[in-house]
Enzyme design. Sequence first.
Site, short mmCIF file in Angstrom:
data_model
loop_
_atom_site.label_atom_id
_atom_site.label_comp_id
_atom_site.label_asym_id
_atom_site.label_seq_id
_atom_site.Cartn_x
_atom_site.Cartn_y
_atom_site.Cartn_z
N MET A 1 0.84 -1.19 0.00
CA MET A 1 0.00 0.00 0.00
C MET A 1 0.88 1.24 0.00
O MET A 1 1.70 1.41 0.89
CB MET A 1 -0.89 0.01 1.24
CG MET A 1 -1.80 1.24 1.34
SD MET A 1 -2.87 1.22 2.80
CE MET A 1 -1.64 1.53 4.10
N PRO A 2 0.71 2.12 -1.00
CA PRO A 2 1.44 3.39 -0.93
C PRO A 2 1.05 4.13 0.34
O PRO A 2 -0.12 4.24 0.68
CB PRO A 2 0.95 4.12 -2.18
CG PRO A 2 0.51 3.04 -3.12
CD PRO A 2 -0.07 1.97 -2.23
N ALA A 3 2.04 4.65 1.05
CA ALA A 3 1.77 5.28 2.34
C ALA A 3 0.95 6.55 2.20
O ALA A 3 0.18 6.89 3.11
CB ALA A 3 3.09 5.60 3.05
N LEU A 4 1.09 7.26 1.11
CA LEU A 4 0.38 8.52 0.90
C LEU A 4 -0.71 8.32 -0.14
O LEU A 4 -0.45 7.83 -1.25
CB LEU A 4 1.35 9.61 0.44
CG LEU A 4 0.76 11.00 0.17
CD1 LEU A 4 0.05 11.54 1.39
CD2 LEU A 4 1.87 11.95 -0.28
N GLY A 5 -1.94 8.67 0.23
CA GLY A 5 -3.06 8.54 -0.68
C GLY A 5 -3.91 9.79 -0.72
O GLY A 5 -3.74 10.70 0.08
N LEU A 6 -4.85 9.81 -1.64
CA LEU A 6 -5.83 10.88 -1.72
C LEU A 6 -7.10 10.44 -1.03
O LEU A 6 -7.66 9.40 -1.37
CB LEU A 6 -6.14 11.23 -3.18
CG LEU A 6 -7.22 12.30 -3.36
CD1 LEU A 6 -6.66 13.69 -3.04
CD2 LEU A 6 -7.81 12.27 -4.77
N ASP A 32 -8.47 6.60 -1.36
CA ASP A 32 -9.32 6.13 -0.26
C ASP A 32 -10.72 6.70 -0.41
O ASP A 32 -10.89 7.91 -0.49
CB ASP A 32 -8.73 6.56 1.08
CG ASP A 32 -9.70 6.29 2.23
OD1 ASP A 32 -9.75 5.14 2.69
OD2 ASP A 32 -10.41 7.22 2.65
N TYR A 37 -19.59 7.63 1.54
CA TYR A 37 -19.25 8.93 0.97
C TYR A 37 -20.12 9.26 -0.26
O TYR A 37 -20.19 10.41 -0.66
CB TYR A 37 -17.79 9.00 0.55
CG TYR A 37 -16.77 8.85 1.64
CD1 TYR A 37 -17.13 8.86 2.98
CD2 TYR A 37 -15.42 8.69 1.33
CE1 TYR A 37 -16.19 8.71 3.98
CE2 TYR A 37 -14.47 8.56 2.31
CZ TYR A 37 -14.86 8.56 3.64
OH TYR A 37 -13.90 8.40 4.62
N LYS A 62 -14.71 1.34 2.19
CA LYS A 62 -15.18 0.97 3.53
C LYS A 62 -16.62 0.51 3.50
O LYS A 62 -17.43 1.04 2.71
CB LYS A 62 -15.05 2.16 4.49
CG LYS A 62 -13.69 2.84 4.47
CD LYS A 62 -13.69 4.08 5.36
CE LYS A 62 -12.44 4.90 5.14
NZ LYS A 62 -12.45 5.60 3.84
N HIS A 95 -15.98 0.55 8.45
CA HIS A 95 -15.91 2.00 8.62
C HIS A 95 -15.96 2.44 10.08
O HIS A 95 -15.39 3.46 10.45
CB HIS A 95 -17.05 2.65 7.84
CG HIS A 95 -16.82 4.06 7.45
ND1 HIS A 95 -17.31 4.62 6.30
CD2 HIS A 95 -16.12 5.06 8.04
CE1 HIS A 95 -16.94 5.89 6.21
NE2 HIS A 95 -16.22 6.18 7.26
#
Length: 284
Positions: A1-6, A32, A37, A62, A95
Amino acid sequence: MPALGLGVFQSAPEQTAAAVETALQVGYRHIDTAAAYGNERQVGEGIRRSGIDRADVFIETKVWPSDYGYDETLHAWEKSTRKLGVEQLDLLILHQQAANLFDRTIAAYRALETLLADGRVRAIGVSNFTPAAIDRLMDAATVVPAVNQIELHPYHSQPATQKADAALGIVTQAWSPIGGITFYPGPWGDERRNVMQDDTIAAIAAAHGKTPAQVMIRWHLQQGRSAIPKSTNPGRIAENFDVFDFDLASDELARIDALDTGRESGPDPDRVFGEQMLFPIPED
């Protein structure tokens, strides 16, 4: 998993596709979202519009508590993948802990374990789980959550939850990683403080020629957390990703750690989930 996400919480559906497309073109490879949402479909559209191969994008979503329960959560996977336009999710998480409905929470997590075993998801996890809720879950679960996504920023860094996650090998993922959704009460009456305007963070940012948001994101990454800052502004999206060309010194990390107030600003994870909170997630 890339540590930084949008992150796309509170991103209007009509803005979400463009934000996701922009983020992927900037260099993000982690998005994410969540069923609650109401923008999973637009996330999928943004991924397709970006031209980035699906295999190169890490999609996290989620399950909302109204879809907790074994069969219900399996169906939640079907709804999310249909809206996103994908056949597999990279990370599917619960969630909320929904502590007053925890039998349903456990049944939902067992469904996640089934989805993982079947290859329909690559990893499973939780969100807004306290250490006590993690312990309750692990009494019944066979798979340790890969991620626990919690409110985490300099004014609410949750060291006890981070420690409990680390003890089990769970990655702590920060929502509201730069404190962007909330203003925090100050020590006198109606005075308000915003972590983006904190003097300590401003001084560290000035020393590095960076913005306060970039400093906070770097703080998360250097301490081994995942962070999912939200923006629909193309300039901010790019700015939040421009955090890989500097390092915070150990004393700077400690100064940011010391800003913790011990007070949450988002919803109480232990709150009771009543019927009004169990709103249905649409099929389409």
